[in-house]
Write a protein that holds these residues in place. Structure first.
Motif, PDB file in Angstrom:
ATOM      1  N   ALA B 293      -6.523  12.276 -16.341  1.00 48.20           N
ATOM      2  CA  ALA B 293      -6.491  12.796 -17.667  1.00 48.20           C
ATOM      3  C   ALA B 293      -6.503  14.025 -17.898  1.00 48.20           C
ATOM      4  O   ALA B 293      -6.433  14.669 -18.965  1.00 48.20           O
ATOM      5  CB  ALA B 293      -7.596  12.251 -18.195  1.00 48.20           C
ATOM      6  N   LYS B 294      -6.889  14.842 -16.842  1.00 51.23           N
ATOM      7  CA  LYS B 294      -7.232  16.153 -16.734  1.00 51.23           C
ATOM      8  C   LYS B 294      -5.818  17.213 -16.810  1.00 51.23           C
ATOM      9  O   LYS B 294      -5.129  16.800 -15.980  1.00 51.23           O
ATOM     10  CB  LYS B 294      -8.243  16.852 -15.843  1.00 51.23           C
ATOM     11  CG  LYS B 294      -9.649  16.221 -15.950  1.00 51.23           C
ATOM     12  CD  LYS B 294     -10.554  16.702 -14.844  1.00 51.23           C
ATOM     13  CE  LYS B 294     -11.862  16.159 -15.226  1.00 51.23           C
ATOM     14  NZ  LYS B 294     -12.959  16.339 -14.417  1.00 51.23           N
ATOM     15  N   PRO B 295      -5.580  17.890 -17.535  1.00 51.05           N
ATOM     16  CA  PRO B 295      -4.558  18.844 -17.377  1.00 51.05           C
ATOM     17  C   PRO B 295      -4.640  19.658 -16.024  1.00 51.05           C
ATOM     18  O   PRO B 295      -5.408  20.113 -15.439  1.00 51.05           O
ATOM     19  CB  PRO B 295      -4.435  20.160 -18.601  1.00 51.05           C
ATOM     20  CG  PRO B 295      -5.844  19.323 -19.530  1.00 51.05           C
ATOM     21  CD  PRO B 295      -6.775  18.563 -18.635  1.00 51.05           C
ATOM     22  N   VAL B 296      -3.192  19.873 -15.505  1.00 49.76           N
ATOM     23  CA  VAL B 296      -3.003  20.605 -14.188  1.00 49.76           C
ATOM     24  C   VAL B 296      -2.008  21.665 -14.497  1.00 49.76           C
ATOM     25  O   VAL B 296      -0.878  21.373 -15.181  1.00 49.76           O
ATOM     26  CB  VAL B 296      -2.551  19.621 -13.084  1.00 49.76           C
ATOM     27  CG1 VAL B 296      -2.128  20.463 -11.916  1.00 49.76           C
ATOM     28  CG2 VAL B 296      -3.703  18.601 -12.700  1.00 49.76           C
ATOM     29  N   TRP B 297      -2.154  22.818 -14.227  1.00 49.67           N
ATOM     30  CA  TRP B 297      -1.345  23.936 -14.078  1.00 49.67           C
ATOM     31  C   TRP B 297      -0.914  24.300 -12.924  1.00 49.67           C
ATOM     32  O   TRP B 297      -1.489  24.127 -11.852  1.00 49.67           O
ATOM     33  CB  TRP B 297      -2.151  25.326 -14.737  1.00 49.67           C
ATOM     34  CG  TRP B 297      -2.437  25.334 -16.023  1.00 49.67           C
ATOM     35  CD1 TRP B 297      -3.836  24.965 -16.706  1.00 49.67           C
ATOM     36  CD2 TRP B 297      -1.471  25.588 -17.235  1.00 49.67           C
ATOM     37  NE1 TRP B 297      -3.650  25.037 -18.021  1.00 49.67           N
ATOM     38  CE2 TRP B 297      -2.224  25.668 -18.369  1.00 49.67           C
ATOM     39  CE3 TRP B 297      -0.097  26.068 -17.306  1.00 49.67           C
ATOM     40  CZ2 TRP B 297      -1.739  25.748 -19.373  1.00 49.67           C
ATOM     41  CZ3 TRP B 297       0.288  26.356 -18.497  1.00 49.67           C
ATOM     42  CH2 TRP B 297      -0.287  26.233 -19.837  1.00 49.67           C
ATOM     43  N   ARG B 298       0.359  24.684 -12.825  1.00 46.08           N
ATOM     44  CA  ARG B 298       0.971  25.376 -11.314  1.00 46.08           C
ATOM     45  C   ARG B 298       1.339  26.997 -11.854  1.00 46.08           C
ATOM     46  O   ARG B 298       2.222  26.958 -12.538  1.00 46.08           O
ATOM     47  CB  ARG B 298       2.382  24.682 -11.302  1.00 46.08           C
ATOM     48  CG  ARG B 298       3.096  25.001 -10.011  1.00 46.08           C
ATOM     49  CD  ARG B 298       4.394  24.067  -9.924  1.00 46.08           C
ATOM     50  NE  ARG B 298       5.069  24.594  -8.622  1.00 46.08           N
ATOM     51  CZ  ARG B 298       5.876  25.699  -8.686  1.00 46.08           C
ATOM     52  NH1 ARG B 298       6.192  26.472  -9.643  1.00 46.08           N
ATOM     53  NH2 ARG B 298       6.456  26.020  -7.582  1.00 46.08           N
ATOM     54  N   GLY B 328      -0.427  32.688  -3.630  1.00 48.78           N
ATOM     55  CA  GLY B 328       0.373  32.991  -4.987  1.00 48.78           C
ATOM     56  C   GLY B 328       0.716  31.800  -5.585  1.00 48.78           C
ATOM     57  O   GLY B 328       1.052  31.838  -6.783  1.00 48.78           O
ATOM     58  N   LEU B 329       0.646  30.663  -5.101  1.00 46.60           N
ATOM     59  CA  LEU B 329       0.624  29.375  -6.066  1.00 46.60           C
ATOM     60  C   LEU B 329      -0.725  28.770  -6.219  1.00 46.60           C
ATOM     61  O   LEU B 329      -1.337  28.236  -5.401  1.00 46.60           O
ATOM     62  CB  LEU B 329       1.686  28.345  -5.075  1.00 46.60           C
ATOM     63  CG  LEU B 329       1.871  27.128  -5.958  1.00 46.60           C
ATOM     64  CD1 LEU B 329       2.662  27.253  -7.036  1.00 46.60           C
ATOM     65  CD2 LEU B 329       2.791  26.166  -4.800  1.00 46.60           C
ATOM     66  N   VAL B 330      -1.179  28.811  -7.469  1.00 46.56           N
ATOM     67  CA  VAL B 330      -2.526  28.242  -7.769  1.00 46.56           C
ATOM     68  C   VAL B 330      -2.425  26.998  -8.617  1.00 46.56           C
ATOM     69  O   VAL B 330      -1.751  27.053  -9.423  1.00 46.56           O
ATOM     70  CB  VAL B 330      -3.182  29.383  -8.509  1.00 46.56           C
ATOM     71  CG1 VAL B 330      -4.462  29.033  -8.944  1.00 46.56           C
ATOM     72  CG2 VAL B 330      -2.879  30.818  -8.056  1.00 46.56           C
ATOM     73  N   TRP B 331      -2.916  25.848  -7.870  1.00 49.69           N
ATOM     74  CA  TRP B 331      -3.055  24.660  -8.547  1.00 49.69           C
ATOM     75  C   TRP B 331      -4.552  24.723  -9.378  1.00 49.69           C
ATOM     76  O   TRP B 331      -5.411  24.799  -8.647  1.00 49.69           O
ATOM     77  CB  TRP B 331      -2.948  23.516  -7.769  1.00 49.69           C
ATOM     78  CG  TRP B 331      -1.506  23.380  -6.906  1.00 49.69           C
ATOM     79  CD1 TRP B 331      -1.172  23.870  -5.930  1.00 49.69           C
ATOM     80  CD2 TRP B 331      -0.448  22.782  -7.853  1.00 49.69           C
ATOM     81  NE1 TRP B 331       0.180  23.414  -5.808  1.00 49.69           N
ATOM     82  CE2 TRP B 331       0.771  22.948  -6.809  1.00 49.69           C
ATOM     83  CE3 TRP B 331      -0.249  22.068  -8.999  1.00 49.69           C
ATOM     84  CZ2 TRP B 331       2.035  22.406  -7.184  1.00 49.69           C
ATOM     85  CZ3 TRP B 331       1.200  21.509  -9.306  1.00 49.69           C
ATOM     86  CH2 TRP B 331       2.157  21.731  -8.361  1.00 49.69           C
ATOM     87  N   LEU B 332      -4.176  24.602 -10.620  1.00 49.97           N
ATOM     88  CA  LEU B 332      -5.454  24.661 -11.519  1.00 49.97           C
ATOM     89  C   LEU B 332      -5.586  23.260 -12.297  1.00 49.97           C
ATOM     90  O   LEU B 332      -4.759  22.850 -12.868  1.00 49.97           O
ATOM     91  CB  LEU B 332      -5.570  25.632 -12.666  1.00 49.97           C
ATOM     92  CG  LEU B 332      -5.344  27.263 -12.217  1.00 49.97           C
ATOM     93  CD1 LEU B 332      -4.959  27.756 -13.691  1.00 49.97           C
ATOM     94  CD2 LEU B 332      -6.402  27.698 -11.584  1.00 49.97           C
ATOM     95  N   GLN B 333      -6.948  22.601 -12.206  1.00 45.64           N
ATOM     96  CA  GLN B 333      -7.102  21.563 -12.813  1.00 45.64           C
ATOM     97  C   GLN B 333      -8.136  22.092 -13.744  1.00 45.64           C
ATOM     98  O   GLN B 333      -9.311  22.146 -13.263  1.00 45.64           O
ATOM     99  CB  GLN B 333      -7.625  20.193 -11.960  1.00 45.64           C
ATOM    100  CG  GLN B 333      -7.950  19.143 -12.694  1.00 45.64           C
ATOM    101  CD  GLN B 333      -8.145  17.897 -11.791  1.00 45.64           C
ATOM    102  OE1 GLN B 333      -7.314  17.206 -11.419  1.00 45.64           O
ATOM    103  NE2 GLN B 333      -9.307  17.691 -11.414  1.00 45.64           N
ATOM    104  N   MET B 334      -7.789  21.612 -14.986  1.00 42.57           N
ATOM    105  CA  MET B 334      -8.912  22.012 -16.340  1.00 42.57           C
ATOM    106  C   MET B 334      -9.898  20.884 -16.577  1.00 42.57           C
ATOM    107  O   MET B 334      -9.396  19.834 -16.539  1.00 42.57           O
ATOM    108  CB  MET B 334      -8.071  22.610 -17.409  1.00 42.57           C
ATOM    109  CG  MET B 334      -6.959  23.483 -17.163  1.00 42.57           C
ATOM    110  SD  MET B 334      -7.110  25.066 -16.317  1.00 42.57           S
ATOM    111  CE  MET B 334      -8.114  25.784 -17.773  1.00 42.57           C
ATOM    112  N   GLU B 335     -10.890  21.589 -16.609  1.00 45.38           N
ATOM    113  CA  GLU B 335     -12.029  20.507 -17.078  1.00 45.38           C
ATOM    114  C   GLU B 335     -11.720  19.542 -18.344  1.00 45.38           C
ATOM    115  O   GLU B 335     -12.043  18.469 -18.477  1.00 45.38           O
ATOM    116  CB  GLU B 335     -13.511  21.091 -17.159  1.00 45.38           C
ATOM    117  CG  GLU B 335     -14.561  20.153 -16.814  1.00 45.38           C
ATOM    118  CD  GLU B 335     -14.454  19.403 -15.459  1.00 45.38           C
ATOM    119  OE1 GLU B 335     -14.820  18.059 -15.812  1.00 45.38           O
ATOM    120  OE2 GLU B 335     -14.236  19.973 -14.582  1.00 45.38           O
ATOM    121  N   ALA B 336     -11.371  20.181 -19.405  1.00 48.18           N
ATOM    122  CA  ALA B 336     -10.986  19.554 -20.572  1.00 48.18           C
ATOM    123  C   ALA B 336      -9.830  20.139 -21.134  1.00 48.18           C
ATOM    124  O   ALA B 336      -8.878  19.401 -20.923  1.00 48.18           O
ATOM    125  CB  ALA B 336     -12.282  19.911 -21.444  1.00 48.18           C
TER     126      ALA B 336
END
Lengths: 503, 404
Positions: B293-298, B328-336
């Motif tokens: 359910a959490k958003p993920v950025w590349r 240089g490639l950051v995978w981000l999982q946002m809390e909300a």
């Protein structure tokens, strides 16, 4: 010599306005950046495709991106053609001007702006030479990989225009695989930055499109390029064979066995003789074909890879194997190879073809190439990048003999068609320029070319950028200036002449 | 859109006919391969789906030429087993999005290139676009167009191949792709340095890439994600560096890399089997494949900027992260919330790059630009290019940007 290849008919109205145009240009950049005297224009009348020459209307050598932008905007506003130029080393006539065009040369923009080892990137101006990038970072253990034979002279801007390759691109790729970003001036003088130190793009891959676009989409003034860690060591090894077929088969088997050396270069007997006479590299003279196979890494790595390559070469009856024993010897081996074109130029005039074929077709295409040149009564020397199928037959002729010159061009056209028919392409690394322009229909359908020309028009609606190049003059689409559409007639005449030679 | 409106062309000519008719009628089409990445991008507004699922088959493959050609709908698994049978591979290591997005289906080779999907080896072997040699596609007017070919070096005309790669079906419907393949490395190991913080890891990875040891993967897995890799990383932050090639060569390079990395932290060497699984999990973003359910950025930035981005974001919002591509490639999982403005503002401030919202619900993807918005001049240029391929605007409208 008779001209097989037509240029766009010069726009007489533009030529008539020459004094006014020069006066306008003088307002846009310093006097030292503007060349208008005929005597000083001569060095710009051709490039390394010397069979064709055209005097430009004027040459500008800007010192800044802003000056490039000012000139380009002026030319677009006034529908004046522009021919971008790096060092003028194009083998396909990509930088040959035309009488109604302004040459914009980037040679004064030759600074390395930034070296960033943490991100393995260098930001440079378009006029820096290819070799100077590697030289600038050599002491710190880095290099810039694409290495065209003209690397002492050619500029990174020209490399981007032609998507240049080199001997070592079997492992490292060509310019497009080592280019991270550009600053480019668009047709209307606007300046865009594309890419940078981050990998890949989020929108359309404009960087990939611009690389190899032969100065038709804009003028690149800065580039960010990939720096790589230098290998610990490199060792070129000579393999001499009794026949070209055996050498060709050996190349296919090396690659097929899963071994990718840094370079596999091929020379046939005429090329060996020419290069050895010039460079005294110690090439074996009693063989019909020579492979230069370069491996790199630590000694243990090179030994391991060479052992496997030698085993394959033995299966193909290799006659001579010679490893370079020192850095000096290695440098000599490469000097011989890289001076192949220059050395050939000392004994005859030549034109260099650049077709690329699938690896499995190498031997077949080599044999057919000899048949073609025999048929025209011409000599040919073959020296090329065998590992990626990029052939460079050098057709030797006497430029003072008009008939022989014509035959050389016709033989070249036949060889390129042969490459396409064998599943390959017209040009692997030199570009289409004017040289291969009229053969484009042999490789592409009308729909293929129309799609490319529509994309071109999205970047240059008036077709002012390097307009005589790449796309056959007849059947051009997209919005064009009056100057170009008036040229349909001339284009047809050119087509008729080309048609005749193919027959 | 009802499911009955799915068309399944079986030939290039079928594709041309369907697109041509849709263009004449002004009816937008959603172009679909295996549909495993259908949730990536803006939800497109289409009247029907054109599925390439039946346009399949490897059309040309001679292992000694290192080139393969296949119809766009060919399952990636079929491509990979044909290559494996000849000890070859796709060197750009395309990511499998199914675990991250929580979807089923069969990824297709056409989809891989349409999305320019690459994996960890991208830093050494290039992206999907660098390995794509030729394409046949149908443009938005229904014309069959080819570009490139089946040779390694080709500068004949404009490189439309690159343009089609990563265009997500908005410029043309890929029908056949021709691509480079390479021998599988004889062996592979991973040199793992444990306990580094993100900044130290960035320095270690840069140092490794500056050595002549040919690192083919450089990732940093902070403490917060390390446990997702099971016992492999022993629950500690790990900076992992992959070496591949001939065994004697890998041995020598491992020794050199270990000697350098020992100065930075505790070093262990993971064997070929562990290496294979580890890099597959990094490729497929396994740490974020759980809380879907959490958003993920590349995010793609300069390698030295990756950890700075994460540090800056942490001061403002809840975020978990790990790094590939030397940082240089950051995978981000946002809390909300996705916090798109914040992420993109920081990316810009740190020297530029791009952030793609890879995972979010459809409503969010319709409201937040999924792909990095372009500067005005480039956006206008992209618009002109789109018009030259798809004048009717019928191919995947809205997939990349709201207006395109």
């Amino acid at each position: 010599m008779p001209d097989l290849i037509a240029f766009l008919e010069p726009d007489l109205a533009v030529i008539g306005r020459r004094p006014a145009i020069i006066a306008d240009l003088a307002q846009l950049l310093p006097e030292s950046c503007l060349i208008t005297e005929e005597r000083e224009l001569v060095p710009f009348d051709t490039d390394a495709f010397v069979s064709y020459r055209r005097m430009p209307l004027a040459v500008v050598l800007p010192e800044t991106t802003a000056q490039v932008a000012a000139v380009l905007k002026y030319c677009n506003d006034n529908a004046i053609s522009v021919v971008p130029r790096g060092a003028g080393t194009s083998l396909s006539g990509g930088a040959i001007p035309q009488e109604d065009a302004i040459v914009i040369g980037v040679s004064k923009m030759n600074q390395i702006l930034e070296v960033d080892y943490a991100n393995r990137a260098a930001r440079v101006q378009a006029g820096v030479t290819n070799i100077s990038i590697s030289q600038a970072v050599d002491a710190d253990g880095f290099f810039y990989a694409p290495d065209p034979s003209s690397q002492l002279a050619c500029t990174i801007g020209g490399n981007i225009g032609m998507n240049s390759g080199g001997a070592h691109c079997l492992k490292y790729g060509v310019t497009t695989n080592n280019l991270m970003g550009v600053r480019m001036v668009m047709f209307d003088g606007s300046i865009v930055d594309i890419g940078g130190k981050a990998l890949d793009s989020s929108g359309y891959d404009l960087l990939g499109l611009i690389c190899g676009s032969e100065g038709q989409l804009g003028i690149v003034t800065e580039a960010t390029v990939r720096l790589l860690a230098k290998p610990e060591g490199a060792r070129p090894v000579l393999f001499g064979f009794e026949t070209s077929v055996a050498a060709g088969a050996c190349v296919t088997d090396i690659i097929g066995a899963g071994i990718i050396p840094v370079a596999i270069e091929f020379m046939d007997k005429p090329a060996i003789e020419i290069c050895e006479a010039f460079a005294h590299a110690g090439y074996p003279m009693d063989v019909e074909a020579l492979l230069i196979v370069e491996v790199e890494g630590s000694d243990a790595e090179m030994d391991a890879m060479l052992a496997r390559i030698i085993e394959i070469a033995r299966r193909h009856g290799v006659k001579t194997i010679r490893e370079s024993q020192s850095a000096t010897e290695a440098a000599l081996i490469w000097k011989g190879r890289k001076s192949a074109f220059g050395a050939t130029g000392r004994i005859a005039d030549y034109i260099c073809m650049d077709g690329t074929v699938p690896l499995g077709q190498l031997s077949y295409v080599l044999a057919k190439t000899s048949e073609i040149t025999d048929r025209y009564g011409l000599r040919v020397a073959n020296v090329f990048h065998a590992g990626d199928g990029n052939m460079h037959p050098l057709i030797l002729f006497d430029a003072n003999d008009p008939e022989e010159s014509l035959k050389a061009e016709m033989a070249g056209n036949d060889i390129l068609k042969l490459c396409v028919d064998a599943g390959g392409c017209l040009t692997g690394e030199h570009g289409v320029g004017i040289e291969k322009r009229d053969l484009m229909r042999h490789q592409y359908s009308d729909a293929d070319l129309a799609q490319q020309m529509r994309v071109r028009a999205a970047f240059d609606p008036k077709w002012i950028l390097n307009p005589s190049k790449v796309f056959p003059l007849e059947g051009r689409n997209g919005s064009q200036t009056g100057n170009q559409s008036a040229l349909a007639e001339e284009g047809k005449a050119g087509a008729a002449r080309t048609g005749k030679t193919a027959a | 859109m009802s499911l009955s409106e799915i068309q399944h062309p079986e030939s290039e000519d079928d594709v041309a006919r369907i697109v041509s008719q849709a263009n004449a009628a002004g009816l937008p089409i959603e172009v679909r391969g295996g549909g495993t990445r259908a949730g990536l991008g803006r939800p497109s507004q289409a009247a029907s789906v054109l599925s390439l699922a039946r346009l399949t088959g490897i059309t040309n493959y001679d292992p000694s030429e290192l080139v393969m050609a296949a119809r766009a709908g060919t399952p990636l698994s079929e491509i990979e087993s044909a290559l494996a049978a000849n000890n070859q591979m796709l060197t750009f290591e395309p990511m499998d999005h199914r675990p991250l997005l929580g979807v089923d289906g069969e990824p297709t080779i056409g989809g891989v290139f349409a999305g320019n999907i690459s994996g960890p080896r991208r830093i050494q072997a290039g992206a999907a676009r660098d390995n794509l040699l030729g394409v046949r596609f149908v443009n938005g007017s229904g014309e069959i167009v080819k570009s490139g070919g089946r040779v390694m070096k080709n500068v004949t005309g404009l490189d439309l191949v690159k343009l089609l790669a990563g265009s997500w079906g908005t410029l043309g419907v890929l029908c056949e792709v021709i691509f480079k393949v390479l021998p599988r490395p004889e062996t592979a190991v991973t040199v793992a340095v444990s306990g580094l913080n993100d900044a130290e890891a960035a320095e270690a990875m840069a140092a490794a890439m500056a050595m002549s040891v040919e690192v083919s993967g450089a990732a940093h897995l902070p403490l917060s994600v390390a446990y997702r890799f099971g016992d492999t990383l022993k629950g500690e932050a790990a900076t992992v560096l992959r070496l591949e090639g001939l065994t004697p060569s890998v041995d020598v390079r491992t020794e050199r890399l270990v000697a350098e990395m020992r100065r930075r932290g505790e070093v262990s060497v993971l064997d070929a089997e562990v290496t294979r699984d580890l890099w597959r999990d990094i490729r497929d973003v396994k740490p974020f494949a759980v809380q879907r359910a959490k958003p993920v950025w590349r995010v793609s930035v300069a390698p030295s900027a990756g950890h700075q981005l994460v540090a800056a974001l942490r001061l403002k919002t809840g975020v978990d992260a790990f790094y590939d591509w030397q940082g240089g490639l950051v995978w981000l999982q946002m809390e909300a919330e996705p916090e798109a403005d914040l992420v993109r503002q920081y990316v810009k401030a740190l020297g530029g790059g791009h952030a793609t919202l890879v995972r979010a619900d459809a409503a969010t993807r319709a409201a937040v630009p999924v792909f990095e918005p372009q500067p005005q001049a480039l956006d206008a240029l992209a618009r002109r290019i789109k018009d030259q391929f798809d004048p009717g605007g019928i191919l995947n409208p809205g997939r990349m940007t709201a207006t395109m």
